[in-house]
Every structure is written in C-alpha cells, then in structure tokens.
Design an enzyme around this catalytic site. Sequence first.
Site, PDB file in Angstrom:
ATOM      1  N   ALA A   8      -4.402 -16.411  -4.779  1.00 26.75           N
ATOM      2  CA  ALA A   8      -5.135 -16.701  -6.022  1.00 26.75           C
ATOM      3  C   ALA A   8      -6.464 -15.967  -6.061  1.00 26.75           C
ATOM      4  CB  ALA A   8      -5.349 -18.204  -6.174  1.00 26.75           C
ATOM      5  N   GLY A   9      -6.389 -14.623  -6.020  1.00 27.88           N
ATOM      6  CA  GLY A   9      -7.577 -13.809  -6.200  1.00 27.88           C
ATOM      7  C   GLY A   9      -7.787 -13.521  -7.674  1.00 27.88           C
ATOM      8  N   ALA A  10      -7.995 -12.251  -8.030  1.00 24.37           N
ATOM      9  CA  ALA A  10      -8.266 -11.908  -9.426  1.00 24.37           C
ATOM     10  C   ALA A  10      -7.029 -12.125 -10.297  1.00 24.37           C
ATOM     11  CB  ALA A  10      -8.744 -10.469  -9.521  1.00 24.37           C
ATOM     12  N   GLY A  12      -3.925 -13.476  -9.343  1.00 28.31           N
ATOM     13  CA  GLY A  12      -3.348 -14.802  -9.138  1.00 28.31           C
ATOM     14  C   GLY A  12      -4.213 -15.911  -9.696  1.00 28.31           C
ATOM     15  N   ASN A 104       1.284  -4.040  -7.502  1.00 25.51           N
ATOM     16  CA  ASN A 104       1.177  -2.667  -7.980  1.00 25.51           C
ATOM     17  C   ASN A 104       2.080  -1.742  -7.183  1.00 25.51           C
ATOM     18  OD1 ASN A 104      -0.671  -2.787 -10.146  1.00 25.51           O
ATOM     19  ND2 ASN A 104      -2.405  -2.907  -8.743  1.00 25.51           N
ATOM     20  N   LYS A 203       3.479   2.009 -15.200  1.00 28.32           N
ATOM     21  CA  LYS A 203       2.270   1.462 -14.582  1.00 28.32           C
ATOM     22  C   LYS A 203       1.832   2.316 -13.392  1.00 28.32           C
ATOM     23  CE  LYS A 203      -1.047  -1.507 -13.802  1.00 28.32           C
ATOM     24  NZ  LYS A 203      -0.804  -2.884 -13.338  1.00 28.32           N
ATOM     25  N   ASN A 211      -6.677   4.561  -9.857  1.00 30.14           N
ATOM     26  CA  ASN A 211      -7.183   3.835  -8.692  1.00 30.14           C
ATOM     27  C   ASN A 211      -7.670   4.717  -7.552  1.00 30.14           C
ATOM     28  OD1 ASN A 211      -7.289   0.851  -8.758  1.00 30.14           O
ATOM     29  ND2 ASN A 211      -5.220   1.064  -9.566  1.00 30.14           N
TER      30      ASN A 211
END
Length: 327
Positions: A8-10, A12, A104, A203, A211
């Site tokens: 549950a970072g950015a 999640g 990703n 993507k 990136n």
Amino acid sequence: MKVCIYGAGAVGGHLAARLSAAGQHEISVIARGPQLEAIKQRGLTVSRGDEVHSGRPDHATDDPRSLAAQDIVIVTLKAQALPDAAASIESLLAPDGVAVFATNGIPWWWHKGIDVPQTPLFPLDPNGELWNRLKDRSLGCVIYSPNEVIEPGVIRSALKDRWMLGEPDGSESERLKRVEDIFQSAGIRGVATTDLRYEIWYKLLINCGLNPVAALTRLPTPLMNKNPHIIALRKAVMLEVTDIALACGTDLRGKIDLDELCTPTKRSGSNRASMLQDVLAGRSLEHEAILGIAVVLAKEQGVSAPRCELMLGLMRGLSESMQQPAT
C-alpha cells in the site's frame, strides 16, 4: 468480499483509500514503516484534483500471515520484489481467490497463454516461484494513474485514471468480471479487456521513454517536457519499443502520437516519474521489468534497439551506485 492490497504505497494506497471509502467490501492492506503507521492511525487519503477520497481499511499489517484468506489480492509491489513475495501471496488466496498483478513493465506471466514455451520469464522470475505457484491464479493490470506519496498516508494522484484488467491468455472469465465489478463499485475506472498485451506494450512505450530518463537526469516531468534534446531522446527510445512490440505481434503504429505521449496536452501527468521518486527515496529500481525485458525480447526477435540497450546499461550502473555504502 475480502480484498487485500499487497503493497500500500502510492499505487496500492490509492486503491485502498478508494475501496475503503466506498465501504462495499472488507479491505486489508499490507504495508510497512511510516506508511503502515499512518494507515493504522489515520487511514488513507487520496487527492485527485478537487476530489478527496479518505478511507480506513478494515485491517492494516506488515504480516500477511495475520490476515484471513482473501478473495482478491491486488499486488502493487515493484516487479523486483515479487519473487520473494510469491509464497505469501499464494498463502493469502482463498481456494477460488485470484491475485491481480498491477505492475509496470513486461509481467512475469508473459509466457502464459501464448505460443511460446510455457516457462518462467528470466530474470523477473529467476527460480520460477511466481510461475509455479501463481500462473493459474493471476490476472494482469495495466495502470494509467500517476501517484505519489506526499506524506505517510497521503497520496496525490491525477484526476483521470484507468486500470486495465485482463487474463494472461486474453480470455473472458468470471473472475475477471468479478474484479472489474469491485473496481467500478468504488467509482474506480477498472476496465476488463481481452487484449491486455496491447495495453502492456502501450504503457511500456510510455515507461521506457519517461522513467529511465527521469531517473538519470533527476528532472521532474515538466522540465523534461521543455527540453528539446531530452524530448528527442525519449522519442527515439519509444520508436525502438514500437519496433520490438511489432516483432512480438503487437502493432502500435498509427495508434500513437509520440508528441502527445512525451508532452501531453490531453491528460495531466505526475510531477515526478515513479522511477525518479524511487531514486530520490533510495529505493530499488524496476529497470529490468521496463527496459531489461524489452532488450531481451529485441534480441530474441532480431530487432535493433541501441538506445534501449544504452539506457539499460546506464540504469544498471545507477542501480549499482545506489547500493554502494555512503562514503
């Protein structure tokens, strides 16, 4: 239903906040450090333009073993962290549960359901842990949603987002529909597709051109978008990815606008690309899933991709330098 966000970072945290706020299902999150403590104390908040979504998951932990069996596990870990988590992801799933990998790059399950040897994808799954445990229990997810943790428990995101969901073999299924319904019940634009590989290549095109350049230059996206030399380099990398995709059976030609992808006018982007966020935070980088596998596939297909190879070499050097002790 029981839904777990594994990581549950950015990204999640975005999903966990909106799913919790909707109150339709029992939501658990697996997080760590200050982010976990903030979730326990205050829940999660996502800002999307003028919208604010605040939710408190039913359970928050750093120990997957403390959770009950889950109907859906949405995995938002970086690709390089997945092999070590394979066993705990498998143990979390209820008998008919499904894992949704929202990552990703080319995913570890890439060989599933296509006319190639059905084997693990090296180096993303070097010992076959993911393939052997989860190849028949997984869906893929391509994320069009820039997110950044601006402080523990608080996430900034773009107003428009899209989460493309699909079976590795391109089929329609009950479990795919079930996951789509859960996203949409929370007002999240989850869209089931029978051609997830197209979305993965599209993507990847964006990621390869954004990136690594952001990580190496340490420039925020708006400044990169004003530099004509950087824009030209990004376009050259993206054209190589287009050639690789075509050789692998996905034709992106005529369906993309490189100018719009590099300097978008129709969508807002993140101020700092995700790999730049990782560099600044000292976190491990996902260059192998984004550039490494693209280069592997290029060599397999006999496609010339010198700029992708150069960027990969530089990213490997950057990653190595980040692992050196401070002097």
